[in-house]
Design a protein around this motif. Structure first.
Motif, PDB file in Angstrom:
ATOM      1  N   SER A  70      49.022  13.502  44.233  1.00  0.00           N
ATOM      2  CA  SER A  70      50.267  13.866  43.553  1.00  0.00           C
ATOM      3  C   SER A  70      50.069  15.192  42.817  1.00  0.00           C
ATOM      4  O   SER A  70      49.005  15.474  42.281  1.00  0.00           O
ATOM      5  N   GLY A  71      51.093  16.017  42.838  1.00  0.00           N
ATOM      6  CA  GLY A  71      51.045  17.300  42.143  1.00  0.00           C
ATOM      7  C   GLY A  71      50.444  18.438  42.941  1.00  0.00           C
ATOM      8  O   GLY A  71      50.401  19.573  42.470  1.00  0.00           O
ATOM      9  N   VAL A  72      49.953  18.192  44.161  1.00  0.00           N
ATOM     10  CA  VAL A  72      49.393  19.251  44.991  1.00  0.00           C
ATOM     11  C   VAL A  72      50.525  19.890  45.789  1.00  0.00           C
ATOM     12  O   VAL A  72      51.220  19.212  46.558  1.00  0.00           O
ATOM     13  N   LEU A  73      50.724  21.176  45.587  1.00  0.00           N
ATOM     14  CA  LEU A  73      51.797  21.886  46.276  1.00  0.00           C
ATOM     15  C   LEU A  73      51.462  22.083  47.749  1.00  0.00           C
ATOM     16  O   LEU A  73      50.309  22.358  48.102  1.00  0.00           O
ATOM     17  N   ALA A  74      52.459  21.982  48.591  1.00  0.00           N
ATOM     18  CA  ALA A  74      52.273  22.195  50.029  1.00  0.00           C
ATOM     19  C   ALA A  74      51.747  23.597  50.301  1.00  0.00           C
ATOM     20  O   ALA A  74      50.988  23.813  51.249  1.00  0.00           O
ATOM     21  N   ALA A  75      52.111  24.569  49.466  1.00  0.00           N
ATOM     22  CA  ALA A  75      51.658  25.956  49.647  1.00  0.00           C
ATOM     23  C   ALA A  75      50.143  26.072  49.483  1.00  0.00           C
ATOM     24  O   ALA A  75      49.513  26.907  50.133  1.00  0.00           O
ATOM     25  N   ILE A  76      49.543  25.260  48.639  1.00  0.00           N
ATOM     26  CA  ILE A  76      48.083  25.278  48.457  1.00  0.00           C
ATOM     27  C   ILE A  76      47.414  24.861  49.765  1.00  0.00           C
ATOM     28  O   ILE A  76      46.476  25.501  50.238  1.00  0.00           O
ATOM     29  N   ILE A  77      47.910  23.788  50.366  1.00  0.00           N
ATOM     30  CA  ILE A  77      47.329  23.277  51.608  1.00  0.00           C
ATOM     31  C   ILE A  77      47.565  24.247  52.764  1.00  0.00           C
ATOM     32  O   ILE A  77      46.651  24.548  53.530  1.00  0.00           O
TER      33      ILE A  77
ATOM     34  N   LYS B 243      39.266  14.587  57.813  1.00  0.00           N
ATOM     35  CA  LYS B 243      40.403  13.682  57.991  1.00  0.00           C
ATOM     36  C   LYS B 243      40.086  12.346  57.344  1.00  0.00           C
ATOM     37  O   LYS B 243      39.012  11.784  57.532  1.00  0.00           O
ATOM     38  N   LYS B 244      41.033  11.854  56.570  1.00  0.00           N
ATOM     39  CA  LYS B 244      40.870  10.570  55.899  1.00  0.00           C
ATOM     40  C   LYS B 244      41.437   9.451  56.764  1.00  0.00           C
ATOM     41  O   LYS B 244      42.165   9.700  57.724  1.00  0.00           O
ATOM     42  N   ALA B 245      41.098   8.227  56.443  1.00  0.00           N
ATOM     43  CA  ALA B 245      41.521   7.076  57.224  1.00  0.00           C
ATOM     44  C   ALA B 245      43.049   6.938  57.286  1.00  0.00           C
ATOM     45  O   ALA B 245      43.577   6.372  58.232  1.00  0.00           O
ATOM     46  N   ASN B 246      43.755   7.480  56.309  1.00  0.00           N
ATOM     47  CA  ASN B 246      45.222   7.379  56.303  1.00  0.00           C
ATOM     48  C   ASN B 246      45.890   8.517  57.089  1.00  0.00           C
ATOM     49  O   ASN B 246      47.111   8.638  57.087  1.00  0.00           O
ATOM     50  N   GLY B 247      45.091   9.370  57.749  1.00  0.00           N
ATOM     51  CA  GLY B 247      45.643  10.456  58.554  1.00  0.00           C
ATOM     52  C   GLY B 247      45.843  11.757  57.804  1.00  0.00           C
ATOM     53  O   GLY B 247      46.146  12.792  58.407  1.00  0.00           O
ATOM     54  N   LYS B 248      45.694  11.751  56.492  1.00  0.00           N
ATOM     55  CA  LYS B 248      45.800  12.966  55.675  1.00  0.00           C
ATOM     56  C   LYS B 248      44.425  13.614  55.593  1.00  0.00           C
ATOM     57  O   LYS B 248      43.426  13.055  56.029  1.00  0.00           O
ATOM     58  N   TYR B 249      44.368  14.813  55.001  1.00  0.00           N
ATOM     59  CA  TYR B 249      43.107  15.564  54.974  1.00  0.00           C
ATOM     60  C   TYR B 249      42.638  15.852  53.557  1.00  0.00           C
ATOM     61  O   TYR B 249      43.436  16.006  52.631  1.00  0.00           O
ATOM     62  N   ARG B 250      41.309  15.961  53.424  1.00  0.00           N
ATOM     63  CA  ARG B 250      40.656  16.457  52.204  1.00  0.00           C
ATOM     64  C   ARG B 250      40.096  17.831  52.555  1.00  0.00           C
ATOM     65  O   ARG B 250      39.383  17.998  53.541  1.00  0.00           O
ATOM     66  N   TYR B 251      40.417  18.838  51.746  1.00  0.00           N
ATOM     67  CA  TYR B 251      40.044  20.228  51.992  1.00  0.00           C
ATOM     68  C   TYR B 251      38.950  20.662  51.029  1.00  0.00           C
ATOM     69  O   TYR B 251      38.965  20.266  49.864  1.00  0.00           O
ATOM     70  N   PHE B 252      38.026  21.512  51.526  1.00  0.00           N
ATOM     71  CA  PHE B 252      36.875  21.945  50.741  1.00  0.00           C
ATOM     72  C   PHE B 252      36.667  23.456  50.846  1.00  0.00           C
ATOM     73  O   PHE B 252      36.893  24.043  51.903  1.00  0.00           O
ATOM     74  N   TRP B 253      36.158  24.056  49.782  1.00  0.00           N
ATOM     75  CA  TRP B 253      35.508  25.382  49.801  1.00  0.00           C
ATOM     76  C   TRP B 253      34.202  25.257  49.034  1.00  0.00           C
ATOM     77  O   TRP B 253      34.176  24.732  47.916  1.00  0.00           O
ATOM     78  N   LEU B 254      33.117  25.690  49.644  1.00  0.00           N
ATOM     79  CA  LEU B 254      31.827  25.851  48.968  1.00  0.00           C
ATOM     80  C   LEU B 254      31.692  27.343  48.728  1.00  0.00           C
ATOM     81  O   LEU B 254      31.709  28.136  49.669  1.00  0.00           O
ATOM     82  N   TYR B 255      31.579  27.745  47.474  1.00  0.00           N
ATOM     83  CA  TYR B 255      31.730  29.147  47.102  1.00  0.00           C
ATOM     84  C   TYR B 255      30.575  30.075  47.464  1.00  0.00           C
ATOM     85  O   TYR B 255      30.758  31.266  47.600  1.00  0.00           O
ATOM     86  N   ARG B 256      29.375  29.554  47.584  1.00  0.00           N
ATOM     87  CA  ARG B 256      28.234  30.453  47.819  1.00  0.00           C
ATOM     88  C   ARG B 256      27.139  29.695  48.564  1.00  0.00           C
ATOM     89  O   ARG B 256      26.458  28.856  47.982  1.00  0.00           O
ATOM     90  N   VAL B 257      26.984  30.015  49.862  1.00  0.00           N
ATOM     91  CA  VAL B 257      25.991  29.354  50.701  1.00  0.00           C
ATOM     92  C   VAL B 257      25.168  30.422  51.406  1.00  0.00           C
ATOM     93  O   VAL B 257      25.719  31.374  51.957  1.00  0.00           O
ATOM     94  N   VAL B 258      23.849  30.271  51.374  1.00  0.00           N
ATOM     95  CA  VAL B 258      22.948  31.179  52.090  1.00  0.00           C
ATOM     96  C   VAL B 258      22.292  30.380  53.210  1.00  0.00           C
ATOM     97  O   VAL B 258      21.644  29.361  52.954  1.00  0.00           O
TER      98      VAL B 258
END
Length: 196
Positions: free
Chosen positions: A173-180, A109-124
């Protein structure tokens, strides 16, 4: 922008084809998230010519991920560390166990109330650390920490590269709601197609 929270911690089991490329299973909630530390190791080289640095190359080599969680259940422990449940439902860790790679997803969660999303592709991951303490005059929570090594994935993306991480801010900007909205239903695959 600064972050003020961390939640929605998921993992996705990886199936590797004979050529080593990964296919990701449906993401599963790992645990309730407490803390995430992510550090990166870079391979670096500097070419000197005419008594000055002419070319500097810095590339991702690997990373370390340390997750503090409320609990690691037996199913997640099996999938992340290679431990097994015996017929009595007891989780058994052996010296020969080794975790298989998984993808890890989460959001901050960011200070403005929105979120930053992550995927780490390969973790052991290795065996989780356990910290226990006797109860004294005050109550202290003891929670597990699990540490993993991040590497690039074997599967190439549409640009012919081997990504290790994706991240997106829901208010970019440009990030589709469907991605989130689909972020934790499948492991995100980079898309370089143009809408012409």
């Amino acid at each position: 922008m600064a972050t003020v929270g961390f939640d929605k911690l998921y993992y996705s089991k990886i199936t590797e084809a004979t050529d080593g490329t990964e296919t990701y299973a449906a993401p599963v909630l790992l645990a309730k998230a407490i803390k995430c530390d992510l550090s990166i190791d870079l391979a670096e080289a500097t070419l000197y010519a005419d008594d000055a640095a002419q070319t500097v190359v810095k590339e991702f080599k690997s990373g370390k991920l340390s997750l503090g969680v409320d609990d690691i259940g037996p199913s997640a422990a099996e999938n992340l560390t290679g431990a097994v449940l015996d017929t009595n439902g007891v989780l058994v860790s052996a010296s020969e166990d080794g975790g298989k790679p998984v993808a890890i997803g989460f959001r901050a969660k960011k200070a403005n109330g929105k979120y930053r999303y992550f995927w780490l592709y390969r973790v052991v991951f290795g065996v989780p650390a356990t910290n226990l303490e006797t109860k004294g005059d005050s109550i202290k929570f003891a929670t597990p920490t699990i540490e993993g090594t991040i590497t690039q994935r074997n599967k190439v993306d549409g640009n012919g590269k081997h990504p290790w991480k994706t991240e997106v801010n829901e208010d970019d900007s440009g990030v589709l709601a469907a991605i989130i909205s689909a972020w934790f239903t499948t492991v995100y695959e980079p898309d370089y197609t143009t809408g012409t």
